[in-house]
Design an enzyme around this catalytic site. Sequence first.
Site, PDB file in Angstrom:
ATOM      1  N   LYS A 151      -7.601  -0.221  23.971  1.00  0.00           N
ATOM      2  CA  LYS A 151      -7.520   0.196  23.528  1.00  0.00           C
ATOM      3  C   LYS A 151      -5.894   0.523  24.121  1.00  0.00           C
ATOM      4  O   LYS A 151      -5.086  -0.355  22.855  1.00  0.00           O
ATOM      5  CB  LYS A 151      -7.813   1.753  23.318  1.00  0.00           C
ATOM      6  CG  LYS A 151      -8.834   1.665  22.197  1.00  0.00           C
ATOM      7  CD  LYS A 151     -10.063   3.131  22.395  1.00  0.00           C
ATOM      8  CE  LYS A 151     -11.425   3.101  21.764  1.00  0.00           C
ATOM      9  NZ  LYS A 151     -12.067   4.387  21.778  1.00  0.00           N
ATOM     10  N   GLN A 206     -11.137  10.717  24.385  1.00  0.00           N
ATOM     11  CA  GLN A 206     -12.414   9.612  24.521  1.00  0.00           C
ATOM     12  C   GLN A 206     -13.472  10.303  25.296  1.00  0.00           C
ATOM     13  O   GLN A 206     -13.174  10.888  25.456  1.00  0.00           O
ATOM     14  CB  GLN A 206     -11.511   8.760  25.735  1.00  0.00           C
ATOM     15  CG  GLN A 206     -12.975   7.147  25.793  1.00  0.00           C
ATOM     16  CD  GLN A 206     -12.668   6.603  24.199  1.00  0.00           C
ATOM     17  OE1 GLN A 206     -11.543   6.008  24.087  1.00  0.00           O
ATOM     18  NE2 GLN A 206     -14.269   6.556  24.432  1.00  0.00           N
ATOM     19  N   ASP A 255      -8.395   9.006  15.641  1.00  0.00           N
ATOM     20  CA  ASP A 255      -9.688   9.324  15.294  1.00  0.00           C
ATOM     21  C   ASP A 255     -10.479   9.540  14.186  1.00  0.00           C
ATOM     22  O   ASP A 255     -10.999   9.478  13.985  1.00  0.00           O
ATOM     23  CB  ASP A 255     -10.177   9.544  17.061  1.00  0.00           C
ATOM     24  CG  ASP A 255     -11.247   8.638  17.513  1.00  0.00           C
ATOM     25  OD1 ASP A 255     -11.414   7.703  17.266  1.00  0.00           O
ATOM     26  OD2 ASP A 255     -12.109   9.020  18.574  1.00  0.00           O
TER      27      ASP A 255
END
Length: 290
Positions: free
Chosen positions: A61, A105, A128
Amino acid sequence: MTKVEVGTLGVLLDGTATSKAMRLEIAVGVKRLQAEKGVTPHLAAVLIGNSPASETYVAMKARMCERVGMLSSLHRLGDTCSQAEAEDLVSRLNANPEVSGILVQHPLPKHLHEPAILDCVTPAKDVDGISTGSLGALINGEPAFPSCTPAGIIELMERYGIAIEGKRAVVVGRSIILGKPVAMMLLNRNATVTICHSRTPNLADYTREADILVAAVGRAELITGSMIKRGSAVLDAGYNRVEGRQGDVGDVEFETARQVAGYITPVPGGVGPMTIAMLLRNTLRAAGGE
Ligand code: NAP
């Protein structure tokens, strides 16, 4: 995307090429934002513990941020960190005006209450799209950043001109990061949606009815060609390791499915690359770009 003759079968939904095109658009958006507002989008990643898979995802990412001209930063906590330490880190990133988007994450170490940490991310920075607030907004049809993999599936269909309204959609899998939000996105676009799961008897009875079939299961080649409606669009989010085979295998048996499906995503190179493209686009928008 390429114009396809009616009745053609097995057209590949190329997530690699589509995500590359999106990254080029995003890079232009970043430049425009810098020129017009003097702002560079900045994605802050929170990495807790030392899972090699999470390390790989976060590094990938960061690399993609760099490629489109965005900033990224990595904020680490050890695998014994407390709930309060994790929530405090997220709160500090929320308050930092230089951070446009926050990515926690996951999965997080088991001793932590993951939903509570995800819910600490302020909606304006939840790029996200998996906090309770963002998912609630999806259900209410309110603006919020969409969850990246489901949004990538929809974006891929839209870019290939696949109609959603009025179609019968079947989603296999009901996870909170994938099955449920993609079903809601299809419903919001006026598909008639069925969600199947591990307790659904006679799965094929449902999948054979689907004009749009989304596989979000995590079981290698669970869905075979004989379970697919002729001419349908098949979107396979699955990534499965199978002993004795190289690379990842989808939830759909590709070789039999492509002979029946109108459109189909390969694995790899279908849904997978779309996820990061959506994350980058959400981050650009969080920074005020388009
Ligand atoms: P998950 O949380 O394990 O959920 C799997 C879902 O599949 C559950 O709802 C489960 O039903 C259902 N299921 C399991 N066995 C089934 C069966 N035999 N028949 C019908 N349904 C069944 O998995 P996930 O996180 O949603 O991920 C699904 C797949 O997508 C995985 O392969 C994962 O690696 C992949 N993935 C890809 C991306 C990406 O491309 N970027 C992102 C996320 C995930 P129950 O609810 O009844 O248990």
